[in-house]
Design a protein around this motif. Sequence first.
Motif, PDB file in Angstrom:
ATOM      1  N   TYR A 212       1.058  -1.153   0.291  1.00 21.68           N
ATOM      2  CA  TYR A 212      -0.064   0.391  -0.115  1.00 21.68           C
ATOM      3  C   TYR A 212       0.854   1.735   0.277  1.00 21.68           C
ATOM      4  O   TYR A 212       0.385   1.896  -0.798  1.00 21.68           O
ATOM      5  CB  TYR A 212      -1.288   0.217   0.686  1.00 21.68           C
ATOM      6  N   GLN A 213       2.028   1.106   0.481  1.00 25.84           N
ATOM      7  CA  GLN A 213       2.974   3.007   0.877  1.00 25.84           C
ATOM      8  C   GLN A 213       3.672   2.605  -0.927  1.00 25.84           C
ATOM      9  O   GLN A 213       3.058   3.905  -1.034  1.00 25.84           O
ATOM     10  CB  GLN A 213       4.306   2.872   1.784  1.00 25.84           C
ATOM     11  N   ASN A 214       3.411   1.974  -1.587  1.00 22.89           N
ATOM     12  CA  ASN A 214       3.757   1.362  -2.839  1.00 22.89           C
ATOM     13  C   ASN A 214       2.595   2.194  -3.961  1.00 22.89           C
ATOM     14  O   ASN A 214       2.794   1.952  -5.017  1.00 22.89           O
ATOM     15  CB  ASN A 214       4.384   0.197  -3.231  1.00 22.89           C
ATOM     16  N   GLY A 215       1.825   2.322  -3.850  1.00 25.49           N
ATOM     17  CA  GLY A 215       0.637   2.062  -4.639  1.00 25.49           C
ATOM     18  C   GLY A 215      -0.070   0.989  -5.008  1.00 25.49           C
ATOM     19  O   GLY A 215      -1.095   1.123  -5.812  1.00 25.49           O
ATOM     20  N   ILE A 233       3.551  -6.528  -7.101  1.00 24.74           N
ATOM     21  CA  ILE A 233       4.903  -6.937  -8.139  1.00 24.74           C
ATOM     22  C   ILE A 233       5.888  -6.187  -6.975  1.00 24.74           C
ATOM     23  O   ILE A 233       6.794  -6.737  -6.868  1.00 24.74           O
ATOM     24  CB  ILE A 233       4.664  -7.198  -9.511  1.00 24.74           C
ATOM     25  N   GLU A 234       5.716  -4.659  -7.763  1.00 23.07           N
ATOM     26  CA  GLU A 234       7.562  -3.738  -7.462  1.00 23.07           C
ATOM     27  C   GLU A 234       7.378  -4.167  -5.610  1.00 23.07           C
ATOM     28  O   GLU A 234       8.975  -4.175  -5.046  1.00 23.07           O
ATOM     29  CB  GLU A 234       6.693  -2.470  -8.252  1.00 23.07           C
ATOM     30  N   ASP A 299       8.525   7.680  -3.146  1.00 25.41           N
ATOM     31  CA  ASP A 299       8.263   8.837  -3.536  1.00 25.41           C
ATOM     32  C   ASP A 299       7.387   9.655  -2.414  1.00 25.41           C
ATOM     33  O   ASP A 299       6.387  10.954  -2.341  1.00 25.41           O
ATOM     34  CB  ASP A 299       7.105   8.305  -4.100  1.00 25.41           C
ATOM     35  N   GLY A 300       7.256   9.801  -1.161  1.00 26.36           N
ATOM     36  CA  GLY A 300       6.865   9.833  -0.071  1.00 26.36           C
ATOM     37  C   GLY A 300       5.578   9.060   0.324  1.00 26.36           C
ATOM     38  O   GLY A 300       4.900   9.578   1.700  1.00 26.36           O
ATOM     39  N   THR A 301       5.356   8.143   0.001  1.00 27.06           N
ATOM     40  CA  THR A 301       3.671   7.548  -0.539  1.00 27.06           C
ATOM     41  C   THR A 301       4.210   7.227   1.555  1.00 27.06           C
ATOM     42  O   THR A 301       4.803   6.241   2.042  1.00 27.06           O
ATOM     43  CB  THR A 301       3.250   7.436  -0.945  1.00 27.06           C
TER      44      THR A 301
END
Length: 424
Positions: A212-215, A233-234, A299-301
Amino acid sequence: MKKIGYYLGLTASLFALAACGNSGSSSSDNTNNQSDKVEISYAIWDSGQEPGIRQIADKFEEENPNIKIDIQVVSWDAYWTMLEAGATGGSLPDTFWMHSNEIYRYGSNEMLLDLTDYISESDAIDLENYPEGLTQIYNINNKQYAVPKDYDTIGLWYNKKMFDEAGIAYPDDSWDWNTLKETAKKLTKSDGSQYGFMAPLINQEGYYNFVYQNGGTIITDDKVSGYDDPKTIEALDYYISFVKDKISPEITEDQKRVEAFQNGQVAMALFGSWNLSGFASNDYIRENTDVAVLPKANDGTRSTIFNGLGNAIAANTEHKDEAWKWIEFLGSKEGQEMQAELGVAISAYKGTDQKWIESNKDFSIKNYVDMVEYAQIRPYSNTTSKWEDRSYELLKPAYLGDDTVENAAKETAKMMNEELASEK
C-alpha cells in the motif's frame, strides 16, 4: 492479524476450553453453592492481554455480582479450530473475539447473536463512538454482530543497542525505503549472527504495508485481486529482496519472528501495536528496543495496515442478557478506558487512545496512534481466510528463491480471483 503475545509467555491448551460450552454454567450446577451466579465464558487468543482483561472482568463482576467471567486463552490456530468445532457441535463460548477474516463466515451463518437491538436500546453503546471502518467490518446486511474492541497499526521496531554499537541514528519519520535497505545492510553481520531487518513471509505485519505504500493493492473496491498489479509486484519484489540479499533471515513460521527479535538476531522488524503488553514484559525487549513509524515509500507515500477486533456473542448462548452485559461493559467508555489505561490494546472508543499512550513509558508507542491518519484498512472479503492461507503457499517459492516474484504474484492473483468469484 495473528495475535502473537502467547509466544512471549503463556499459551493455553485446547483442554482449557473443555468447559467452554454455549451454556455459561450457572453456579447451581457447581458445588460452590452460589446458585445466584451465572458464568459467562470469554475466549481470546492473546495471553499477553489476559492479565489486563482479568482486571476489567474483576471490575465488571464487582458491578454485576450475579455474573462470573471465565476468560479462556487459546493460541491463534487452536482458537479457530476450537470455534469451528464449537460451531459444528453447538458449543461455542458465550462470548469471544471476532476477526475480520472470519466475521462473514460466522455472522452470515447465524452463529453469532445479532446485537443490533441490544445496541439501539443501550445507554452505554453508540456505534458513532468507534471508527466507522471497524463497525462496518462487523456489520452484515445492516445487522451488527460485534462491538469494536480495539484498533491496531503496524510499527517499525528496532534494537537501540545494535544501532548504538554501529553509530547509526535511530529510525524516524524521515526514513524511506532506501534508508531502510541501506541501514539494514550496515547492521547485517557476514557471519549470519545478526540481520539488519526481518522480512518474514507474513501479510499484516509484513508485505501488506509495503504494497500500500507503493500504491498497490491486495483487493480492489470491486472485489478483484490486486496481486497482479505492477505496483504490488514491485513492492513484493522489494520486500523479498531483503531475504534474497541476505540481510533478512528466511522466516516462514510465525512464532520465529518474536524469537528472533527478543534473542537479538535482528536489528529491525515490523510488529503490530497489540504486542505491547508482551514486549513490555520481556526484559531484553524492554531494555534494548523501541518503535518508530513505518518508513515511507521513496516517493513519500505512507501507509500502515489498520485493523481491529470485535467482541461477539454466540447465537445459542443460554445467557443472552448476561453475555450482553459483559460485552456492553467491554465496549462502554468505562471498559474501553480501563483497557487503554492497562495497556491491553488501543481501545476503539474515540478519545481513549491517549490513555493507551500514557500506559507505557518504555516505548514510543505514540507513533502507533500517529500513523492512523494514513492507515489502510486490512484487506478482507467474505472468504479472506481461504485466499490468505493459499497466498502464502503460492508466494513461498518466490520467497525462498525458487520462482520469480512476478510469476508467484500472478498465480496468487489467479487463485484469489477464483475464490472471490465464489462470493458473487
